[in-house]
Scaffold this active site. Structure first.
Site, PDB file in Angstrom:
ATOM      1  N   SER A  32       2.865 -10.280  -1.962  1.00  0.00           N
ATOM      2  CA  SER A  32       3.336 -11.248  -2.296  1.00  0.00           C
ATOM      3  C   SER A  32       3.352 -11.316   0.130  1.00  0.00           C
ATOM      4  CB  SER A  32       5.136 -11.600  -2.336  1.00  0.00           C
ATOM      5  OG  SER A  32       5.854 -10.458  -2.596  1.00  0.00           O
ATOM      6  N   GLY A  86       2.400  -3.791   2.409  1.00  0.00           N
ATOM      7  CA  GLY A  86       4.373  -4.374   2.137  1.00  0.00           C
ATOM      8  C   GLY A  86       4.538  -3.082   2.137  1.00  0.00           C
ATOM      9  N   LYS A  98       4.947   2.749  -3.023  1.00  0.00           N
ATOM     10  CA  LYS A  98       4.377   1.373  -3.294  1.00  0.00           C
ATOM     11  C   LYS A  98       4.036   1.486  -4.114  1.00  0.00           C
ATOM     12  CE  LYS A  98       1.349   0.173   0.283  1.00  0.00           C
ATOM     13  NZ  LYS A  98       1.391  -0.578   0.094  1.00  0.00           N
ATOM     14  N   GLY A 100       4.565  -1.405  -6.474  1.00  0.00           N
ATOM     15  CA  GLY A 100       4.449  -2.260  -7.091  1.00  0.00           C
ATOM     16  C   GLY A 100       3.632  -3.458  -8.091  1.00  0.00           C
ATOM     17  N   GLU A 107      -4.800   1.616  -1.380  1.00  0.00           N
ATOM     18  CA  GLU A 107      -3.253   1.250  -0.187  1.00  0.00           C
ATOM     19  C   GLU A 107      -3.207   2.747   0.224  1.00  0.00           C
ATOM     20  OE1 GLU A 107      -1.398  -2.548  -1.743  1.00  0.00           O
ATOM     21  OE2 GLU A 107       0.109  -0.036  -2.037  1.00  0.00           O
TER      22      GLU A 107
END
Ligand code: 5RP
Length: 226
Positions: A32, A86, A98, A100, A107
């Site tokens: 997000s 993010g 990381k 989530g 990534e």
């Protein structure tokens, strides 16, 4: 007063986009916060910025496509210049948790190929010690029970992630085990131990993969460098 998390995400995203240079290859993270960066990048592309993007998930690929950001196949390139992604948590050494959003495997591969990995976050993501957020571990489904037993030996308590009453399946066809290790005193050591378990294809501890975290904090931007 309660912080405006969305505003903090937007501020960090806007700042990170300034790092993107013309005629480069960029990595697009997932989540997000990165959403705001992708929207900004699409605007720059419309206004003439020449980049090619490697998305870290099917969701990001779909979003980038829909906004007209040119995509490049990761297997046709040797390196990525700048990635914006993010994080669920980061500490003062810029180690991260990381995954989530379930995209940790791609990534991490993209981060490993990237010269300048930039993490963007709202202020809730900064922690003293990693581990309040359960550590996502990606496993091949065949090994999920075995991996859970090995995680127990490391004093972790893991549960397979579910979505709509079914195990959540990653873009690579794997499961995720979300593990409560308590506060992680030695992330480097834990990372090595997890890498040694057969059936683990990746985990959400990102160590030495970023030198820049840009955090929105109320109305200001704080940049952490290593
Ligand atoms: C996805 C990730 C995300 O970067 C992480 O979950 C943060 O997401 P958000 O920006 O939505 O808080 O690692 O796999």
């Amino acid at each position: 007063m309660k912080k405006d998390v969305e505003k903090e995400k937007q501020l960090a995203a806007k700042e990170a986009v300034k790092y993107i240079k013309n005629n480069t290859i960029i990595g697009l993270g997932t989540g997000s916060t990165v959403y705001y960066a992708i929207v900004e990048i699409a605007e720059l592309v419309k206004n003439g910025l020449k980049i090619k993007a490697v998305p870290t998930s099917n969701a990001t690929q779909k979003l980038a496509d829909s906004l007209g950001i040119p995509i490049i196949d990761i297997n046709t390139i040797d390196k990525i210049d700048t990635t914006i992604d993010g994080a669920d948590e980061f500490n003062k050494d810029l180690m991260l948790i990381k995954g989530g959003g379930g995209a940790l495997l791609r990534e991490k591969i993209v981060a490993s190929m990237t010269t300048e990995e930039i993490i963007i976050a709202d202020s809730s993501k900064k922690v003293e010690k990693l581990g309040k957020f359960k550590l996502p571990i990606e496993v091949i489904p065949f090994a999920s029970k075995y991996v859970q037993s090995k995680i127990k030996e490391l004093n972790g308590n893991g549960k397979i992630r579910f979505a709509q009453n079914l195990p959540f399946v990653t873009d690579e066809g794997n499961y995720i085990i979300d593990v409560d290790f308590g506060f992680i005193e030695n992330p480097v050591e834990l990372s090595h131990k997890l890498n040694e378990i057969e059936g683990v294809v990746g985990h959400g501890l990102f160590i030495n993969l970023t030198k820049t975290v840009i955090m929105g904090n109320d109305n200001e931007i704080i940049t952490f460098k290593k």
